[in-house]
Write an enzyme that holds these catalytic residues in place. Structure first.
Site, PDB file in Angstrom:
ATOM      1  N   GLU A  58      -7.437   0.682   1.653  1.00 56.82           N
ATOM      2  CA  GLU A  58      -7.735   1.570   2.803  1.00 56.82           C
ATOM      3  C   GLU A  58      -7.088   2.218   3.901  1.00 56.82           C
ATOM      4  O   GLU A  58      -6.487   1.451   4.379  1.00 56.82           O
ATOM      5  CB  GLU A  58      -8.109   0.190   3.598  1.00 56.82           C
ATOM      6  CG  GLU A  58      -9.412  -1.107   3.113  1.00 56.82           C
ATOM      7  CD  GLU A  58     -10.216  -0.464   2.106  1.00 56.82           C
ATOM      8  OE1 GLU A  58     -10.679   0.234   3.023  1.00 56.82           O
ATOM      9  OE2 GLU A  58     -10.699  -0.823   1.112  1.00 56.82           O
TER      10      GLU A  58
ATOM     11  N   GLU B  89      -4.652  14.132  10.236  1.00 62.18           N
ATOM     12  CA  GLU B  89      -5.107  12.626  10.993  1.00 62.18           C
ATOM     13  C   GLU B  89      -4.663  12.488  12.070  1.00 62.18           C
ATOM     14  O   GLU B  89      -2.996  12.026  12.015  1.00 62.18           O
ATOM     15  CB  GLU B  89      -5.353  11.196  10.326  1.00 62.18           C
ATOM     16  CG  GLU B  89      -5.399  10.316  10.664  1.00 62.18           C
ATOM     17  CD  GLU B  89      -5.522   8.855   9.826  1.00 62.18           C
ATOM     18  OE1 GLU B  89      -4.468   8.786   9.347  1.00 62.18           O
ATOM     19  OE2 GLU B  89      -6.254   8.163  10.335  1.00 62.18           O
TER      20      GLU B  89
ATOM     21  N   LYS C 181       2.003  -8.969   4.927  1.00 65.57           N
ATOM     22  CA  LYS C 181       2.618  -8.629   5.786  1.00 65.57           C
ATOM     23  C   LYS C 181       2.730  -8.175   7.207  1.00 65.57           C
ATOM     24  O   LYS C 181       1.914  -6.784   6.167  1.00 65.57           O
ATOM     25  CB  LYS C 181       3.535  -8.441   4.861  1.00 65.57           C
ATOM     26  CG  LYS C 181       5.207  -8.072   6.238  1.00 65.57           C
ATOM     27  CD  LYS C 181       5.262  -6.369   5.385  1.00 65.57           C
ATOM     28  CE  LYS C 181       4.641  -4.746   6.135  1.00 65.57           C
ATOM     29  NZ  LYS C 181       5.018  -4.825   7.911  1.00 65.57           N
TER      30      LYS C 181
ATOM     31  N   CYS D 179      -9.505   4.621  12.242  1.00 68.08           N
ATOM     32  CA  CYS D 179      -9.235   4.787  10.839  1.00 68.08           C
ATOM     33  C   CYS D 179     -10.747   5.443  10.744  1.00 68.08           C
ATOM     34  O   CYS D 179     -10.839   6.707  10.477  1.00 68.08           O
ATOM     35  CB  CYS D 179      -9.337   4.096  10.043  1.00 68.08           C
ATOM     36  SG  CYS D 179     -10.501   2.641   9.855  1.00 68.08           S
TER      37      CYS D 179
HETATM   38  P1  NAP Z   1       0.855   2.699   7.690  1.00 69.50           P
HETATM   39  O1  NAP Z   1       2.553   3.618   8.330  1.00 69.50           O
HETATM   40  O2  NAP Z   1       1.092   3.234   6.903  1.00 69.50           O
HETATM   41  O3  NAP Z   1       1.887   1.733   7.249  1.00 69.50           O
HETATM   42  C1  NAP Z   1       0.886   0.776   7.310  1.00 69.50           C
HETATM   43  C2  NAP Z   1       1.569  -0.322   7.116  1.00 69.50           C
HETATM   44  O4  NAP Z   1       2.526  -1.143   5.398  1.00 69.50           O
HETATM   45  C3  NAP Z   1       2.684  -1.641   8.361  1.00 69.50           C
HETATM   46  O5  NAP Z   1       2.646  -3.041   7.976  1.00 69.50           O
HETATM   47  C4  NAP Z   1       4.129  -1.170   7.237  1.00 69.50           C
HETATM   48  O6  NAP Z   1       4.673  -2.092   7.670  1.00 69.50           O
HETATM   49  C5  NAP Z   1       3.354  -1.226   5.593  1.00 69.50           C
HETATM   50  N1  NAP Z   1       4.432  -0.197   5.267  1.00 69.50           N
HETATM   51  C6  NAP Z   1       5.414   0.666   5.409  1.00 69.50           C
HETATM   52  N2  NAP Z   1       5.973   1.323   5.005  1.00 69.50           N
HETATM   53  C7  NAP Z   1       6.042   0.400   3.573  1.00 69.50           C
HETATM   54  C8  NAP Z   1       5.968   0.863   2.385  1.00 69.50           C
HETATM   55  N3  NAP Z   1       7.440   1.705   2.033  1.00 69.50           N
HETATM   56  N4  NAP Z   1       5.862  -0.175   0.857  1.00 69.50           N
HETATM   57  C9  NAP Z   1       4.699  -1.075   1.904  1.00 69.50           C
HETATM   58  N5  NAP Z   1       4.321  -0.993   2.691  1.00 69.50           N
HETATM   59  C10 NAP Z   1       4.889  -0.199   3.443  1.00 69.50           C
HETATM   60  O7  NAP Z   1       0.461   3.168   8.457  1.00 69.50           O
HETATM   61  P2  NAP Z   1       0.490   2.530  10.092  1.00 69.50           P
HETATM   62  O8  NAP Z   1       0.895   3.943  10.730  1.00 69.50           O
HETATM   63  O9  NAP Z   1       0.924   0.908  10.735  1.00 69.50           O
HETATM   64  O10 NAP Z   1      -1.795   2.502  10.246  1.00 69.50           O
HETATM   65  C11 NAP Z   1      -2.245   3.525  10.743  1.00 69.50           C
HETATM   66  C12 NAP Z   1      -2.645   4.540   9.247  1.00 69.50           C
HETATM   67  O11 NAP Z   1      -3.492   3.211   9.143  1.00 69.50           O
HETATM   68  C13 NAP Z   1      -4.034   5.520   9.096  1.00 69.50           C
HETATM   69  O12 NAP Z   1      -3.878   6.118   9.192  1.00 69.50           O
HETATM   70  C14 NAP Z   1      -5.312   4.806   9.336  1.00 69.50           C
HETATM   71  O13 NAP Z   1      -6.583   5.710   9.050  1.00 69.50           O
HETATM   72  C15 NAP Z   1      -5.355   3.668   8.766  1.00 69.50           C
HETATM   73  N6  NAP Z   1      -5.909   2.591   8.904  1.00 69.50           N
HETATM   74  C16 NAP Z   1      -7.524   2.732   7.385  1.00 69.50           C
HETATM   75  C17 NAP Z   1      -7.978   1.918   7.782  1.00 69.50           C
HETATM   76  C18 NAP Z   1      -8.851   1.696   6.364  1.00 69.50           C
HETATM   77  O14 NAP Z   1     -10.544   0.970   6.870  1.00 69.50           O
HETATM   78  N7  NAP Z   1      -9.606   2.851   6.060  1.00 69.50           N
HETATM   79  C19 NAP Z   1      -8.647   0.822   8.524  1.00 69.50           C
HETATM   80  C20 NAP Z   1      -6.911   0.901   9.522  1.00 69.50           C
HETATM   81  C21 NAP Z   1      -5.948   1.812   9.613  1.00 69.50           C
HETATM   82  P3  NAP Z   1       5.559  -1.591   9.048  1.00 69.50           P
HETATM   83  O15 NAP Z   1       4.899  -1.698  10.111  1.00 69.50           O
HETATM   84  O16 NAP Z   1       6.677  -2.888   9.406  1.00 69.50           O
HETATM   85  O17 NAP Z   1       6.701  -0.591   8.419  1.00 69.50           O
END
Ligand code: NAP
Length: 471
Positions: free
Chosen positions: A244, A378, A169, A278
């Site tokens: 991650e 962040e 997803k 990230c």
């Molecule tokens: P996010 O809000 O946590 O969302 C990530 C994914 O989780 C999306 O597909 C989101 O779907 C889904 N999601 C939302 N609520 C959920 C729930 N309750 N249960 C399961 N999945 C759920 O993060 P983001 O804002 O998209 O991404 C940015 C973050 O990713 C930053 O903190 C960044 O540092 C981190 N990141 C880390 C890495 C690494 O390799 N460590 C790489 C890239 C990014 P929806 O979009 O449909 O809500």
């Protein structure tokens, strides 16, 4: 505007049980790009049933067969590279010319993962025991919007190589390149059920995916807050969970480093992808006696970067991925000002001439103390905190004063000196004297940045079990 009314389950495009669509917006224009159908819990069940049914046959294929499929996937994706780049640019704003490199080049890693399929055939004799590797099973993958294709390849490629089947997803902000990926999977005729794609909201589908009885493993990339919740939910069934998560990475520039080069590298590192990386080195640690000079260099570099239309060839900084992400970043900039940090450049106003769209000025703060919110949390936007230090001891202590430990950077007079400092930073990675990103090296975090490793040979370890047979 494109409209996608089907999900990819069991090798076919099928209408969803769920109702309604999610709109994908172009953050540069605020216009609609696509409508993508919403899966529901019945669709989650159907996708996991397909992945489970496919698992015995797929996991029993030879490494050579799986390598062959991955190579076919690679060739077909190479032909769709322009579509992939455009899908990413339109949905999250990464400038197209940059997206072709930093977002889409990851496709080439498939070739390496084809070769890694053979690692599943590695066996070890330990006295009277034969130790073998077996695919972990059915995987649940949830990915974010900042490098959406890169996150997909980093999970799907090792899963295919090891013989796992999967349900993916993507973020509902950026589902388009995943849909192209599924089109390619259909085009090459990958055995049905091996790869299944659900679109829809994480808040609706996430819990069901993470707790699904047919999911053996969950791999999640996203925010630390969502990651914590996923780990708690998955604990009930003791699933393997690879996380991650976020970062707030330090970049130590030493007194004998080439200041202009180092500061310029640091600024461009953060501003690329509009700060939504990230591993971005968002805390720049500079010797106190070089602080004034460093802030002036940072200002000059940040102000030289073209902000604007992501379709223009010379744009370096596009819009934020969404209007809501723009709001989040602006709140952090305000918070920085409230806490006493001073602007070197950037701030709350729109960049000149950009009257709409999710744009934020490349922003650099000085007089930042590491305990300030902008240095601890962040921001995920084009914002750098410049922090002075007096000794390397102090710099290392500031670098490690974070709940995160994803990445870091050190620029010193020599590589040896930089490596000595890098070893003292509690983070999963370090960019030494301007070193380049490497797809063959593991990427992952210490502390609250996660517990997994993706990419390279370490990237497949998450996807297999070890069986020990006593002979
Ligand atoms: P996010 O809000 O946590 O969302 C990530 C994914 O989780 C999306 O597909 C989101 O779907 C889904 N999601 C939302 N609520 C959920 C729930 N309750 N249960 C399961 N999945 C759920 O993060 P983001 O804002 O998209 O991404 C940015 C973050 O990713 C930053 O903190 C960044 O540092 C981190 N990141 C880390 C890495 C690494 O390799 N460590 C790489 C890239 C990014 P929806 O979009 O449909 O809500």
């Amino acid at each position: 505007m494109q409209r996608f009314d089907k999900l990819f389950i069991n090798g076919e495009w099928v209408p969803p049980h769920g109702s309604g669509h999610t709109t994908v917006f172009n953050p540069a224009t605020e216009g609609e790009v696509a409508q993508v159908c919403n899966a529901d819990l019945d669709d989650v069940n159907a996708a996991f049933a397909a992945a489970r049914a496919a698992f015995p046959i797929w996991s029993a294929t030879s490494a050579a067969e799986r390598a062959d499929w991955i190579r076919k996937l690679h060739s077909a994706l190479e032909r769709r590279k322009d579509d992939l780049a455009m899908a990413i640019t339109q949905s999250m704003g990464c400038p197209l010319e940059i997206a072709k490199i930093i977002q889409v080049n990851c496709v080439k890693a498939l070739e390496k993962f084809a070769g890694r399929a053979y690692e599943m055939e590695v066996e070890k004799r330990i006295n009277n025991s034969l130790v073998v590797r077996e695919a972990v099973g059915v995987c649940a993958f949830i990915t974010p919007w900042n490098y959406p294709l890169y996150q997909l390849i980093g999970k799907v490629a090792p899963a295919l190589a090891t013989g796992c089947t999967m349900v993916l997803k993507p973020s509902s902000v950026t589902p388009l390149q995943d849909i192209i990926f599924a089109e390619v999977v259909a085009e090459i005729g990958l055995p049905k059920g091996v790869f299944n794609l659900l679109t829809g909201k994480g808040g609706v589908l996430g819990d069901a995916m993470v707790t699904h009885p047919e999911a053996d493993m969950v791999s999640f990339t996203g925010s630390t807050a969502t990651g914590k919740r996923i780990q708690q939910l998955a604990a009930d069934s003791i699933k393997r969970v690879c996380l991650e998560l976020g970062g707030k990475s330090p970049f130590i520039i030493t007194e004998n480093a080439p200041l202009e080069q180092a500061v310029s590298f640091g600024v461009k590192d953060v501003m690329i992808n509009t700060g939504q990386t990230c591993i971005a080195l968002t805390r720049m640690l500079v010797p106190a006696n070089k602080y004034e000079e460093a802030t002036q260099i940072a200002k000059k570099v940040a102000e030289s970067l073209k902000v604007g239309d992501p379709l223009a060839k010379d744009t370096y900084v596009g819009p934020m991925s969404s209007m809501s992400q723009r709001e989040t970043v602006l709140k952090y900039i305000q918070k920085g000002l409230d806490e006493g940090a001073k602007l070197v450049t950037g701030g709350l106003e729109r960049p000149k001439g950009l009257t709409h769209g999710a744009y934020v000025k490349p922003t650099i703060f000085r007089d930042v103390h590491n305990k300030m919110t902008i240095a601890q949390e962040e921001i995920f936007g084009p914002v750098i905190c410049m922090i002075p230090y007096n000794t390397i001891e102090e710099a290392v202590s500031i670098a490690n004063d974070s709940i995160y430990g994803l990445s870091s950077g050190v620029w010193a007079g020599t590589q040896e000196e930089a490596i000595r400092i890098a070893r003292r930073i509690r983070a999963g990675g370090c960019y030494v004297n301007g070193g380049d990103f490497n797809y063959d090296a593991p990427l992952g975090g210490y502390k609250q940045s996660g517990n997994g490793r993706e990419w390279g040979e370490f990237g497949i370890h998450e996807f297999y079990e070890i069986k020990s047979m006593q002979l």
